[in-house]
Scaffold this motif. Structure first.
Motif, mmCIF file in Angstrom:
data_model
loop_
_atom_site.group_PDB
_atom_site.id
_atom_site.type_symbol
_atom_site.label_atom_id
_atom_site.label_comp_id
_atom_site.label_asym_id
_atom_site.label_seq_id
_atom_site.Cartn_x
_atom_site.Cartn_y
_atom_site.Cartn_z
ATOM 1 N N TYR A 76 0.679 -0.916 -0.074
ATOM 2 C CA TYR A 76 0.199 -0.175 0.047
ATOM 3 C C TYR A 76 1.210 1.312 0.202
ATOM 4 C CZ TYR A 76 -4.102 -2.779 1.348
ATOM 5 O OH TYR A 76 -4.933 -3.212 1.505
ATOM 6 N N GLN A 77 0.818 2.521 -1.244
ATOM 7 C CA GLN A 77 1.789 3.076 -1.072
ATOM 8 C C GLN A 77 2.766 3.400 -0.813
ATOM 9 O OE1 GLN A 77 -1.311 4.319 1.393
ATOM 10 N NE2 GLN A 77 -2.656 4.083 -0.413
ATOM 11 N N ILE B 275 3.557 -4.476 2.073
ATOM 12 C CA ILE B 275 2.554 -5.857 2.762
ATOM 13 C C ILE B 275 2.313 -7.267 3.148
ATOM 14 C CG2 ILE B 275 -0.361 -5.544 3.925
ATOM 15 C CD1 ILE B 275 1.014 -2.813 4.151
ATOM 16 N N PRO C 223 -1.195 -12.238 14.555
ATOM 17 C CA PRO C 223 -2.252 -11.276 14.875
ATOM 18 C C PRO C 223 -2.754 -9.755 13.949
ATOM 19 C CG PRO C 223 0.138 -10.842 14.970
ATOM 20 C CD PRO C 223 -0.576 -12.471 13.962
ATOM 21 N N SER C 224 -3.656 -8.885 14.706
ATOM 22 C CA SER C 224 -4.092 -8.049 13.867
ATOM 23 C C SER C 224 -3.123 -7.398 13.248
ATOM 24 C CB SER C 224 -4.597 -7.325 14.803
ATOM 25 O OG SER C 224 -4.900 -6.449 14.042
ATOM 26 N N GLY C 225 -3.135 -7.270 11.457
ATOM 27 C CA GLY C 225 -2.313 -6.693 11.064
ATOM 28 C C GLY C 225 -1.383 -6.887 10.502
ATOM 29 N N CYS C 226 -1.416 -8.354 9.982
ATOM 30 C CA CYS C 226 -0.243 -9.542 9.667
ATOM 31 C C CYS C 226 -0.416 -9.199 8.055
ATOM 32 C CB CYS C 226 0.171 -10.609 10.131
ATOM 33 S SG CYS C 226 -1.104 -11.194 10.227
ATOM 34 N N GLY C 227 -1.507 -8.926 7.752
ATOM 35 C CA GLY C 227 -1.628 -9.299 5.969
ATOM 36 C C GLY C 227 -2.529 -10.427 5.724
ATOM 37 N N LYS C 228 -3.396 -11.342 6.309
ATOM 38 C CA LYS C 228 -4.424 -12.241 6.360
ATOM 39 C C LYS C 228 -5.185 -11.540 4.735
ATOM 40 C CE LYS C 228 -5.416 -12.453 10.083
ATOM 41 N NZ LYS C 228 -4.392 -11.477 11.286
ATOM 42 N N THR C 229 -5.934 -10.711 5.348
ATOM 43 C CA THR C 229 -6.880 -10.039 4.698
ATOM 44 C C THR C 229 -6.572 -9.145 3.774
ATOM 45 O OG1 THR C 229 -8.126 -9.187 6.920
ATOM 46 C CG2 THR C 229 -8.502 -8.273 4.735
ATOM 47 N N THR C 230 -5.709 -9.046 3.423
ATOM 48 C CA THR C 230 -4.878 -8.144 2.282
ATOM 49 C C THR C 230 -4.026 -9.656 1.104
ATOM 50 O OG1 THR C 230 -4.046 -6.809 3.354
ATOM 51 C CG2 THR C 230 -3.109 -7.442 0.901
ATOM 52 N N HIS D 11 -7.624 -14.442 13.776
ATOM 53 C CA HIS D 11 -7.129 -14.562 14.505
ATOM 54 C C HIS D 11 -6.976 -15.413 15.746
ATOM 55 C CE1 HIS D 11 -9.548 -11.819 15.471
ATOM 56 N NE2 HIS D 11 -9.467 -12.090 16.229
ATOM 57 N N GLU E 289 -12.248 -14.090 8.468
ATOM 58 C CA GLU E 289 -12.716 -14.299 10.215
ATOM 59 C C GLU E 289 -14.775 -14.197 9.363
ATOM 60 O OE1 GLU E 289 -11.673 -12.725 12.595
ATOM 61 O OE2 GLU E 289 -10.045 -11.837 11.900
HETATM 62 N N1 ATP Z 1 -6.890 0.689 2.368
HETATM 63 C C1 ATP Z 1 -5.201 0.285 2.850
HETATM 64 N N2 ATP Z 1 -4.350 1.642 2.796
HETATM 65 C C2 ATP Z 1 -3.377 1.404 3.522
HETATM 66 N N3 ATP Z 1 -3.080 0.527 4.251
HETATM 67 C C3 ATP Z 1 -3.697 -0.519 4.312
HETATM 68 C C4 ATP Z 1 -5.229 -0.180 4.197
HETATM 69 N N4 ATP Z 1 -5.428 -1.526 4.097
HETATM 70 C C5 ATP Z 1 -4.539 -2.778 4.940
HETATM 71 N N5 ATP Z 1 -3.805 -2.121 4.240
HETATM 72 C C6 ATP Z 1 -2.604 -2.115 6.132
HETATM 73 O O1 ATP Z 1 -2.110 -3.145 5.700
HETATM 74 C C7 ATP Z 1 -1.604 -4.049 6.774
HETATM 75 C C8 ATP Z 1 -1.974 -5.337 6.576
HETATM 76 O O2 ATP Z 1 -3.662 -5.790 6.770
HETATM 77 P P1 ATP Z 1 -4.410 -6.502 6.635
HETATM 78 O O3 ATP Z 1 -5.740 -6.734 7.109
HETATM 79 O O4 ATP Z 1 -3.952 -7.289 5.514
HETATM 80 O O5 ATP Z 1 -4.805 -7.299 8.099
HETATM 81 P P2 ATP Z 1 -4.847 -8.622 8.922
HETATM 82 O O6 ATP Z 1 -3.468 -9.386 9.380
HETATM 83 O O7 ATP Z 1 -6.328 -8.761 8.049
HETATM 84 O O8 ATP Z 1 -5.419 -7.733 10.097
HETATM 85 P P3 ATP Z 1 -6.767 -7.995 11.191
HETATM 86 O O9 ATP Z 1 -7.291 -9.194 11.639
HETATM 87 O O10 ATP Z 1 -7.659 -7.089 12.236
HETATM 88 O O11 ATP Z 1 -8.134 -7.864 10.481
HETATM 89 C C9 ATP Z 1 -2.413 -3.157 8.201
HETATM 90 O O12 ATP Z 1 -0.646 -2.606 9.073
HETATM 91 C C10 ATP Z 1 -2.571 -2.386 7.180
HETATM 92 O O13 ATP Z 1 -2.385 -1.125 8.297
#
Ligand code: ATP
Length: 342
Positions: free
Chosen positions: A13-14, A18, A37-44, A194, A161
């Motif tokens: 992202y920018q 990720i 954990p939250s924010g590690c990139g799973k949803t991405t 998570h 989730e």
């Molecule tokens: N649209 C976006 N623009 C910029 N950064 C983003 C965007 N979406 C997610 N991120 C960043 O990318 C990283 C990974 O996010 P992601 O949603 O993949 O995590 P996750 O492991 O699924 O977390 P969670 O369990 O909280 O959903 C995080 O640091 C988040 O802040």
């Protein structure tokens, strides 16, 4: 052929990385949990598989066909991928029947009805087809979202989730029910969570994330018993970490005595490391001359949780011996098993 192949996938992202070079394969009918954990990139990663998030490098293939790579980008709606979200994302103004059939194309009226009946029966909602989402419980709405995803006959199901809004009391039952439906249909699925407990119940395999990388992936049992990293060990459950010195390829010295390994230890003699002992891998024996002392006891029904002090270390032990009490002297043993040392 694998249903899903992820090869060296990067995404940002920018300019902020990720996903950092991910590799993962999923066989037909397998369910993998992306865990971390939250924010590690799973949803991405889930969004990248669905075609909702671009990748900057690498390849994503389904059944051998590239969907995202250097020179290919197949749009989301052409990927044959079904998605189930945390908030179910049902259309509030459509009935259960119309929600379920929303993505189904190319069938005549009779075939559409047959598909609807099949799905309603599968998710045990027969008789509710004319209700609107607000007339259903959370669990029933979740089942409609499953039926909608499966009615479209996806090659791969992605679940983000999906159980976090379900009451804890019915969550396990619901997870097993949906898992059975996927297994019955031999549908491959990628599931984001998570929670290790949800991952253990729902998935066959785990892919453990840390800061955009997959640290370890494989069968849940394999990761639990043979974590290749302390991060993995800690994420998957409680553990004690004791300093040990390797005596031979089958033996270590520790604060609770000499311990045997039933598999070869991959460290040289005299190596000093940390031994992982899960609370259920330690046994207690009451002994007035014992070197350890019980400092806390919590009764959990069929087992007791004890905290036991030996030298300066405090170990968590789960035992079927229920009658030990704080202050009592004990000895600790760890029966031979493949020792995990970091
Ligand atoms: N649209 C976006 N623009 C910029 N950064 C983003 C965007 N979406 C997610 N991120 C960043 O990318 C990283 C990974 O996010 P992601 O949603 O993949 O995590 P996750 O492991 O699924 O977390 P969670 O369990 O909280 O959903 C995080 O640091 C988040 O802040």
């Amino acid at each position: 052929m694998s249903t899903l192949t992820i090869e060296n996938v990067f995404s940002d992202y920018q300019g902020q990385v990720i996903l950092n070079g991910l590799n993962l394969t999923l066989q037909q009918g397998e369910i993998v949990a992306l865990l971390g954990p939250s924010g590690c990139g799973k949803t991405t990663l889930l969004r990248a598989i669905a075609g909702l998030q671009p990748i900057s490098q690498g390849t994503i293939k389904i059944n051998g066909d590239a969907l995202s790579s250097d020179n290919v980008f197949i749009p989301s709606e052409q990927r044959g991928v079904g998605m189930i979200f945390q908030d179910y994302a049902l259309f509030p103004h459509l009935t259960v029947a119309d929600n379920i059939l929303f993505g189904v194309k190319g069938l005549n009226k009779i075939e559409r009805q047959a598909r609807l009946d099949e799905m309603l029966e599968l998710v045990k909602l027969a008789g509710l087809s004319q209700r609107y989402p607000h007339e259903l419980s959370g669990g029933q709405q979740q089942r409609v979202s499953i039926a909608r995803a499966l009615a479209y006959q996806p090659q791969l199901l992605l679940l983000d989730e999906p159980f976090s809004n379900i009451d804890a009391q019915v969550r396990n039952e619901m997870m097993l029910e949906i898992r059975n439906i996927l297994k019955q249909r031999n549908v491959s699925a990628v599931f984001v969570t998570h929670s290790k407990d949800e991952a253990f119940v729902f998935a066959d395999k785990l892919a453990l994330f840390k800061e955009g990388s997959i640290i370890q992936h494989g069968l849940a049992e394999e990761l639990y018993a043979h974590p290749n990293d302390r991060y993995v060990a800690e994420f998957l459950g409680a553990g004690n970490y004791l300093p040990v010195t390797v005596n031979s390829c089958m033996e270590v010295s520790s604060p609770i005595g000499v311990l045997q390994s039933s598999a070869s230890i991959n460290y040289p003699v005299d190596y000093q490391g940390q031994l992982l002992l899960r609370p259920q891998q330690v046994e207690l024996v009451a002994d007035e001359q014992g070197l350890a002392v019980i400092v806390e006891r919590r009764f959990l029904g069929t087992v007791c949780h004890y905290w036991v002090k030996v030298e300066e270390h405090c170990l968590e032990v789960r035992s079927q011996l229920l009658q030990l009490s704080p202050g009592q002297k004990v000895n600790l043993f760890a029966p031979a098993h493949p020792l995990v040392i970091f």
